[in-house]
Structure formats: structure tokens, C-alpha cells
Write a protein that holds these residues in place. Structure first.
Motif, mmCIF file in Angstrom:
data_model
loop_
_atom_site.group_PDB
_atom_site.id
_atom_site.type_symbol
_atom_site.label_atom_id
_atom_site.label_comp_id
_atom_site.label_asym_id
_atom_site.label_seq_id
_atom_site.Cartn_x
_atom_site.Cartn_y
_atom_site.Cartn_z
ATOM 1 N N GLU A 172 0.843 -1.209 0.000
ATOM 2 C CA GLU A 172 0.000 0.000 0.000
ATOM 3 C C GLU A 172 0.870 1.247 0.000
ATOM 4 O O GLU A 172 0.619 2.197 -0.741
ATOM 5 N N GLN B 63 1.084 4.191 -2.833
ATOM 6 C CA GLN B 63 0.796 5.574 -2.456
ATOM 7 C C GLN B 63 1.950 6.501 -2.852
ATOM 8 O O GLN B 63 1.739 7.560 -3.447
ATOM 9 N N SER C 232 -5.216 7.867 0.390
ATOM 10 C CA SER C 232 -5.978 6.779 -0.220
ATOM 11 C C SER C 232 -5.407 6.480 -1.604
ATOM 12 O O SER C 232 -5.358 7.371 -2.463
ATOM 13 N N GLU D 160 -8.036 7.173 -4.235
ATOM 14 C CA GLU D 160 -8.189 8.602 -4.544
ATOM 15 C C GLU D 160 -6.986 9.142 -5.307
ATOM 16 O O GLU D 160 -7.141 9.968 -6.214
ATOM 17 N N LYS E 87 -8.358 0.798 -4.544
ATOM 18 C CA LYS E 87 -9.265 0.807 -3.392
ATOM 19 C C LYS E 87 -9.054 -0.424 -2.521
ATOM 20 O O LYS E 87 -9.211 -0.369 -1.304
ATOM 21 N N ASP F 263 -6.297 0.292 -0.109
ATOM 22 C CA ASP F 263 -6.618 1.243 0.955
ATOM 23 C C ASP F 263 -6.868 0.563 2.295
ATOM 24 O O ASP F 263 -6.516 1.096 3.340
ATOM 25 N N ARG F 264 -7.455 -0.613 2.278
ATOM 26 C CA ARG F 264 -7.774 -1.277 3.546
ATOM 27 C C ARG F 264 -6.523 -1.686 4.323
ATOM 28 O O ARG F 264 -6.569 -1.885 5.523
ATOM 29 N N TYR G 176 -3.916 0.181 4.852
ATOM 30 C CA TYR G 176 -3.274 1.344 5.467
ATOM 31 C C TYR G 176 -3.324 1.272 6.995
ATOM 32 O O TYR G 176 -2.341 1.564 7.664
#
Length: 134
Positions: free
Chosen positions: A39, A43, A62, A65, A85, A88-89, A91
């Protein structure tokens, strides 16, 4: 202040380091942290791209995003938004016991399949982004 390209390459180097750590952690069976580093790599490489394109002070954390922001600049990112997405979980849940129902902890809850998927998504995002920056 460094120019956009130089600053972008700094972010890219850190993203590559994070991705390599995720790969090593996956190989070692540390699935929660492999997912977290995947992640983080995604990012940071996306922030590298946005910086390369002239953005400053990016406060988004995110991946989904960040991919939307990147897709507004280059449509190669559009197919990756839903995959981002999924990252994201990782993070928070990958690191904090209170992000899971008791008595679970991340170190005991993550599976090899989850970590492999996270690392693979990060690799896809990294390769596309690296090619656009280079």
C-alpha cells in the motif's frame, strides 16, 4: 527547492524501496506488513507521478483517490482505481489491533493470498507510473 523531476524521483526511490520490502516480507510469511508496504509503495509512486506533473503538498493517503487524481492527468490509471481501493484497507488494518474485532490481530489475520494480491497490485501501479515518469 528541487525541480518536479528531481523531487518525483526521490519519491520513486522510496516507493521502490517499500515495494521491495513488501516482496521480502511476503517471502518471509509476514503477510500483514507485506500488504502494508505494498500500500505504501503504491501511495508513494502515485505521489511521485503527481509531483512530476506539478502538484505540491499532496495530503491524500488513499491509493484509490490518488489513482483518481492521476487518472485525471493520464487515462492509463483509470483501470487501476478499483484495485487501488483494495490497497486502501491495508493502510490501518494491517498494523493496528484495534482495527479488527477482538481478539484478532493483524499479524494473525492476514493470509498469503491477500498479501500476494496487494503486492501484485502495487507492482502494476509502480510499473505504469515509473514508465510515465521516466
Amino acid at each position: 527547492m528541487k525541480n518536479n523531476k528531481e523531487n518525483s524521483l526521490r519519491w520513486q526511490r522510496q516507493a521502490e524501496y517499500d515495494l521491495n520490502q513488501g516482496i521480502k516480507l511476503l517471502a518471509d510469511g509476514n503477510f500483514s506488513y507485506a500488504s502494508f508496504f505494498a500500500e505504501q509503495a503504491a501511495q508513494k509512486i502515485l505521489k511521485a507521478f503527481l509531483i512530476f506533473k506539478g502538484r505540491r503538498f499532496i495530503t491524500i493517503h488513499s491509493v484509490g483517490e490518488l489513482l483518481k487524481e492521476a487518472a485525471a492527468l493520464d487515462n492509463k490509471f483509470s483501470p487501476l482505481i478499483n484495485k487501488g481501493k483494495k490497497l486502501d484497507r491495508h493502510y490501518l488494518i494491517s498494523r493496528y489491533p484495534d482495527a479488527l474485532p477482538e481478539p484478532a490481530i493483524p499479524a494473525e489475520s492476514y493470509t498469503k493470498d491477500e498479501a500476494e494480491e496487494a503486492v501484485e497490485i502495487a507492482k502494476q501501479i509502480f510499473e505504469i507510473t515509473k514508465n510515465l515518469i521516466s
